[in-house]
Design an enzyme around this catalytic site. Structure first.
Site, PDB file in Angstrom:
ATOM      1  N   LEU A   1      -3.334 -10.852  -6.698  1.00  0.00           N
ATOM      2  CA  LEU A   1      -2.754  -9.514  -6.598  1.00  0.00           C
ATOM      3  C   LEU A   1      -2.523  -9.093  -5.166  1.00  0.00           C
ATOM      4  O   LEU A   1      -1.600  -8.333  -4.879  1.00  0.00           O
ATOM      5  CB  LEU A   1      -3.666  -8.504  -7.299  1.00  0.00           C
ATOM      6  N   GLY A   2      -3.331  -9.526  -4.265  1.00  0.00           N
ATOM      7  CA  GLY A   2      -3.176  -9.133  -2.865  1.00  0.00           C
ATOM      8  C   GLY A   2      -4.357  -9.591  -2.053  1.00  0.00           C
ATOM      9  O   GLY A   2      -5.354 -10.097  -2.566  1.00  0.00           O
ATOM     10  N   SER A   3      -4.233  -9.423  -0.750  1.00  0.00           N
ATOM     11  CA  SER A   3      -5.307  -9.812   0.160  1.00  0.00           C
ATOM     12  C   SER A   3      -5.290  -8.896   1.362  1.00  0.00           C
ATOM     13  O   SER A   3      -4.275  -8.256   1.666  1.00  0.00           O
ATOM     14  CB  SER A   3      -5.149 -11.269   0.605  1.00  0.00           C
ATOM     15  N   GLY A   4      -6.410  -8.833   2.013  1.00  0.00           N
ATOM     16  CA  GLY A   4      -6.548  -7.984   3.195  1.00  0.00           C
ATOM     17  C   GLY A   4      -7.709  -8.442   4.024  1.00  0.00           C
ATOM     18  O   GLY A   4      -8.243  -9.538   3.851  1.00  0.00           O
TER      19      GLY A   4
ATOM     20  N   VAL B   1      -7.871 -10.151  -3.843  1.00  0.00           N
ATOM     21  CA  VAL B   1      -8.029  -9.635  -5.201  1.00  0.00           C
ATOM     22  C   VAL B   1      -7.178 -10.489  -6.131  1.00  0.00           C
ATOM     23  O   VAL B   1      -6.003 -10.758  -5.848  1.00  0.00           O
ATOM     24  CB  VAL B   1      -7.630  -8.159  -5.293  1.00  0.00           C
TER      25      VAL B   1
ATOM     26  N   PHE C   1     -10.680  -7.480   3.986  1.00  0.00           N
ATOM     27  CA  PHE C   1     -11.974  -7.506   3.316  1.00  0.00           C
ATOM     28  C   PHE C   1     -12.051  -8.585   2.249  1.00  0.00           C
ATOM     29  O   PHE C   1     -13.068  -8.727   1.606  1.00  0.00           O
ATOM     30  CB  PHE C   1     -12.257  -6.144   2.668  1.00  0.00           C
ATOM     31  N   GLY C   2     -10.993  -9.311   2.018  1.00  0.00           N
ATOM     32  CA  GLY C   2     -11.009 -10.337   0.999  1.00  0.00           C
ATOM     33  C   GLY C   2      -9.714 -10.336   0.214  1.00  0.00           C
ATOM     34  O   GLY C   2      -8.717  -9.716   0.615  1.00  0.00           O
TER      35      GLY C   2
ATOM     36  N   ASP D   1     -10.889   4.724   4.269  1.00  0.00           N
ATOM     37  CA  ASP D   1      -9.735   3.820   4.220  1.00  0.00           C
ATOM     38  C   ASP D   1      -8.755   4.265   3.139  1.00  0.00           C
ATOM     39  O   ASP D   1      -8.262   3.456   2.354  1.00  0.00           O
ATOM     40  CB  ASP D   1     -10.184   2.381   3.961  1.00  0.00           C
TER      41      ASP D   1
END
Length: 1078
Positions: A385-388, A393, A390-391, A796
């Site tokens: 689904l996505g990443s950033g 998803v 912090f990790g 955030d």
């Protein structure tokens, strides 16, 4: 028929391995022991009943006493067992054994009575002979340090004790097991405690070790019951000249399995369930032999972690494959006597399954880490689904209920030599999202389901470089190179530059000041500003940052050319400095598709799994290095300028010579260059000039200097003339630095409607009415108000973290959440000499914001203020300034009539602030576009006399909500540059003229929410109960028609009530008009 070559000792050992061996005390003293049946093949049918009764009695005794593993399987008799394969060197009793066998054969044709008498006589003779063997062998039972040493386990206390070396009888040896605590033994035991205890001594080959493991593991029951027999077994029967006799051991192990399967019905042997259970049992038994039996490999055998390099690794034995074919230790020839074809076929099938499982998992045994690979077992991963920072998803389906969930993976690592404080702080930062989600239960908060921790086995290894203490990020760092998975340890690079060994800084302290891996993100920005020439010269290389009392970056001399040039990057710091909303080129950053800045969590813990593709096959241990080939220099500078962990606040450090080290002057740098120095070690004794990137410190404040915080005594006492012994010690300590990598899995609700960011990027969003937009924003503020009422700050908030589910906004991504109710101040903030002039409101305290909080200790404010609904807040306060600031920051008002308040109304005090327990300097937290000035600034919160310190309230979330409201009303921007420009102007208090003219009331609210002074911002409760309803009511008057389906329930109820009032008013007017007409 028992073979004529069978020796008494082999018979005893065969019984021992099956778990039915009688202890030496029982053989020597007890006459009531059930006798072992040794019938002949030619027994007639008249003996069936007697044999059955004898076997039953013997089985009950042994199964009940020793609690055998296969208790459901009968103890077999030895009628049909062939001992051809068992060899022994002991010649005692050979003739008598042969005679006894012949006697037994001669009696096979007797009647039932004579057969019974013969069995009794034979068993009695075997017992008598076995007593003699034990007594004879005790004279040979002298184990010296040059031979194998066995550590025994006390079955009562579980403590490890070593047998005496002097010769004893079996009874004496057993009685003295707990009394052998001389100095050398204690020293040996203490030394071996960290190795998972010991296995056999010197054996030359890999096969020797495996066979020895099989032997001692099969004798596990004996090992716990009677140690003397195991000593005899190992020292006298299978070792010659301190070397293992492979042939004898192999034949012995075949007989072990034969005895195990003897007497089991053929239909059970053929069943796949039995074979699976049997093989699984022995596979696990043999694989864990080293850990269970407490025997030690010699120093020359490095198969299972032996030797100086791997001695301190308690988990190394699990990483090496026991056999290339698989982990099964039972060879197919073991089943030659019992349905060889079926057994071998089943064994090969299970062996193939084990190979596939090892290739997929490459994990440690599940008995070591219970949760290992739980995600792979219980979830089916569908998509990312996505990443950033912090990790990442992932959308995954739970195999048990078939529902889809969003699984967030957060990776972090802990070193075995890391201080408990640092390790606890890192774990707290990772787990705080889970703790926060577990506390929250609201319709506008993303629903939390479950969380668990898993060990990442293929990345667990020590840090081999001298920079091993610098903690990596939360990135997985997975390496697809299978060769790196074969060993739990990785050999240190022998060609490593010796200067790096001299640059060692405290592991625990230095890890707090600089965190490299994961601190930089890939960006779409242009990459041609600095690094083009650097890339050409040093393609496909890693350039570790070296440690020193220095203010700049240096490329390691061991991997750079001798003619490397210096590149000044100081001007970029000024360009990217966003601490006070200056005219920075923010558009370039915003267009980089990376709104993230790296907080204290991100730089230490987090890394997107996208970084996996950037790691080379040799880079599994390169978490300390920055790859200039793959990383963007501007992003690096941006992260260094903003991130708290990269630019810590530095207090003056007192040197040994009595001088005060001032970071701004650079006087403490070893190079002595006033405004510029190198992170690399510039050895003045050798006259080496610092090479590589150099960072000028002319325009940097004390709090922006890099890598000079938390330097300990090891660095101060370090000199440039370290000898080779010190270097070797450093290498040894680095090789013992075991780094364990973990992954936290957070299972949350999956929202199919995606995020508010997706909604804003949809061109149709502009067609929504203002009432619809304000209704959505009301849901956001409702969730934020709930978070604040629970004593937390999100820190955030942004459209990408606001998820949509059936038209309902749900706040997610609590990776930066701060629970301000659980913090305690430890540092006194700077004093603000300007008293607050905010008027004191005397209305009752708002219960929505009554939360326990902490205040920095000052002369006029109580160090801790607990605010509870049951106790008046004024009774806990001793300062009007604190009361005033609390009113404005929490939205709660305080009624105070105490004389103390009046007397201190003009006293200079520090504004009351929330304290972040992780670090005083919690700057660079959140997302660059939406973070408040106090989050970004290393100066802290704006007060009456300017910025004070990094103490801020939950109003930092209000600032983010103001920018979100602006974006929602605008309805999205055509280009990223337009979005960046407008948000940049908004942060400076400038709104477009067309916006203010079209939305005057909304403009006023937005400007209040983004005020640089947090005191002037409204609280979430004020926005929700006072300000927002006015805007919604005004929007309803302005618009005659709007889409009711997109409104939330509360707004619809409010509209219905108003419509009801209008209808009632019209009816009354109509009724009055009718009466007047009459």
């Amino acid at each position: 028929m028992i073979n004529s070559l069978l020796e008494e000792e082999s018979t005893a050992f065969a019984q021992v391995v099956r778990g039915i061996a009688i202890s030496s005390d029982d053989y020597l003293k007890n006459d009531n022991i059930p006798k072992v049946n040794n019938n002949n093949n030619n027994n007639n049918n008249n003996n069936n009943n007697s044999n059955s009764n004898n076997n039953s009695s013997s089985n009950d005794y042994f199964n009940g006493r020793y609690n055998l593993v296969h208790s459901s399987v009968s103890i077999p008799s030895f009628d049909n067992f062939n001992f051809n394969s068992i060899n022994s060197n002991n010649g005692n009793g050979n003739n008598s054994n042969s005679n006894s066998n012949s006697n037994s054969n001669s009696n096979s044709n007797s009647n039932s009575n004579s057969n019974s008498n013969s069995r009794d006589e034979e068993n009695e003779r075997l017992r008598s002979e076995y007593k003699k063997i034990i007594k004879n062998n005790t004279s040979k039972l002298e184990l010296t340090r040059s031979k194998s040493r066995i550590l025994v386990i006390n079955s009562n206390s579980g403590e490890e004790e070593e047998e005496e070396e002097e010769v004893k009888t079996p009874t004496e040896v057993d009685s003295d097991n707990n009394n052998n605590n001389n100095g050398s033994i204690n020293k040996t035991n203490k030394k071996l405690k960290n190795h998972g205890n010991i296995v056999l001594s010197k054996s030359k080959s890999f096969i020797d070790t495996i066979d020895a493991m099989e032997l001692v593991e099969s004798c596990d029951d004996l090992f716990k019951q009677k140690k003397i027999l195991l000593k005899m077994l190992i020292s006298e029967n299978f070792f010659q000249s301190n070397q293992l006799d492979q042939k004898k051991l192999s034949t012995f192990m075949k007989s072990v399995v034969d005895i195990e399967l003897m007497g089991v019905p053929s239909n059970i042997l053929r069943s796949s369930q039995f074979k699976s259970l049997y093989l699984d049992y022995y596979r696990e038994l043999f694989q864990n032999a080293l850990n269970v039996t407490n025997l030690k490999l010699g120093e020359n055998n490095k198969v299972f972690g032996g030797g100086s390099d791997n001695n301190n690794n308690p988990l190394a034995i699990y990483q090496k494959p026991i056999k290339k074919e698989g982990s099964f230790l039972i060879d197919s020839s073991f089943f030659s006597n019992f349905y060889q074809y079926q057994q071998l076929q089943q064994y090969q099938f299970l062996q193939q399954q084990q190979q596939q499982q090892q290739q997929q998992q490459k994990a440690l045994p599940s008995s070591t880490f219970g949760n290992i690979l739980r995600y792979q077992r219980e979830f089916k991963e569908i998509s990312k689904l996505g990443s950033g920072g912090f990790g990442s998803v992932y959308l995954s389906e739970y195999v048990l209920d078939g529902h889809k969930y969003a699984i967030k993976k957060v990776n972090f690592s802990i070193s075995n030599n890391q201080s408990p404080t640092n390790a606890s702080s890192k774990i707290e930062k990772v787990v705080r999202e889970v703790v926060a989600l577990a506390k929250l239960d609201h319709i506008n908060i993303l629903r939390y389901h479950n969380a668990w921790l898993e060990l990442d086995p293929k990345n667990n290894k020590p840090r081999s470089s001298s920079f091993s203490s610098v903690e990596g990020s939360l990135g997985t760092g997975n390496n697809d190179n299978d060769e790196s998975d074969d060993s739990f340890f990785e050999d240190q690079d022998e060609d490593e530059d010796e200067d790096e060994d001299e640059d060692d800084v405290s592991n625990s302290n230095f890890s707090d000041s600089i965190k490299f891996k994961g601190g930089f993100k890939k960006s779409s920005c242009s990459n041609n500003s600095i690094s083009s020439n650097l890339k050409k010269k040093r393609n496909d290389k890693k350039y570790p940052f070296k440690r020193n009392l220095s203010i700049s970056f240096s490329l390691n001399d061991s991997v750079t050319n001798t003619n490397s040039q210096e590149y000044s990057i100081s001007e970029y710091f000024e360009k990217f400095n966003l601490t006070n909303n200056s005219e920075s080129d923010e558009s370039e950053i915003e267009e980089s598709d990376s709104d993230e800045i790296y907080s204290e969590s991100e730089s230490e813990e987090s890394e997107s799994e996208e970084s996996e593709s950037d790691e080379s096959e040799e880079s599994e241990s390169d978490s300390d290095n920055i790859d200039f080939e793959n990383e963007n220099i501007k992003e690096m500078i941006k992260a260094l300028t903003i991130s708290k962990s990269m630019i810590p606040f530095v207090k003056p450090i007192k040197k040994k010579k009595g001088k005060i080290y001032n970071p701004s002057s650079g006087s403490g740098a070893s190079s002595g260059s006033g405004n510029s120095s190198s992170i690399g070690d510039s050895d003045s004794s050798e006259g080496n000039k610092p090479k590589g990137l150099t960072l000028s410190t002319k325009q940097l404040s004390n709090s922006q200097l890099i890598g000079i915080n938390n330097l300990n005594n090891n660095n101060n006492n370090r000199n440039n003339n370290n000898n080779n012994n010190n270097r070797n010690n450093d290498k040894n300590s680095n090789s013992n630095n075991l780094r364990l990598k973990y992954t936290v899995y957070i299972q949350t609700q999956y929202c199919e409607g995606k995020t508010l960011r997706d909604l804003l990027e949809n061109p149709d969003f502009k067609n929504n009415s203002k009432t619809t937009i304000l209704s959505l924003f009301k849901q956001i503020i409702t969730g934020v108000n709930y978070i604040h009422s629970m004593g937390m700050i999100h820190r955030d908030l942004k459209p990408a973290n606001l998820f949509l589910s059936s038209g309902v906004i749900k706040i997610g991504d609590f990776g930066l959440v701060k629970d301000i109710t659980a913090t305690t101040p430890s540092t006194t903030p700077l004093t603000n000499n300007t008293p607050s002039t905010t008027p004191i409101d005397t209305t009752p305290t708002s219960s929505a914001n009554t939360i326990p909080i902490s205040t920095p200790p000052t002369s006029t404010i109580t160090p801790t203020i607990s605010v509870s609904p049951s106790k008046p807040l004024s009774s806990s306060l001793s300062s009007t300034a604190a009361t005033t600031h609390l009113n404005s920051s929490l939205g709660c008002t305080i009624s105070s009539s105490s004389s103390t308040t009046t007397a201190t109304a003009t006293t200079s005090t520090t504004p009351f602030m929330f304290y972040n327990s992780i670090s005083v300097n919690t700057v660079g937290v959140g997302t660059l576009t939406y973070a408040s000035p106090e989050q970004l600034s290393n100066k802290g919160v704006f007060g009456g006399g300017g910025y004070t310190n990094t103490w801020y309230t939950n109003k930092t979330d209000i600032y983010s909500c103001g920018i979100i409201l602006f974006e929602m009303i605008v309805g999205g921007f055509e280009t990223q540059f337009e979005r960046t420009t407008h948000i940049k102007n908004l942060k400076n208090g400038i709104l477009p003229s067309w916006f203010t003219s079209k939305h005057p009331e909304e403009s006023n609210l937005i400007l209040r929410m983004i005020d640089i002074n947090p005191d002037n911002r409204p609280t979430s409760d004020q926005i929700l109960s006072e300000l927002l309803p006015i805007l919604i009511e005004a929007s309803e008057r302005d618009i005659d028609h709007f889409d009711y389906e997109k409104l939330d329930q509360q707004t619809l109820i409010s509209i219905i009530k108003k419509k009801d009032l209008e209808i009632a008013s019209l009816k009354k007017l109509l009724q009055n008009t009718g009466n007047n007409n009459k």
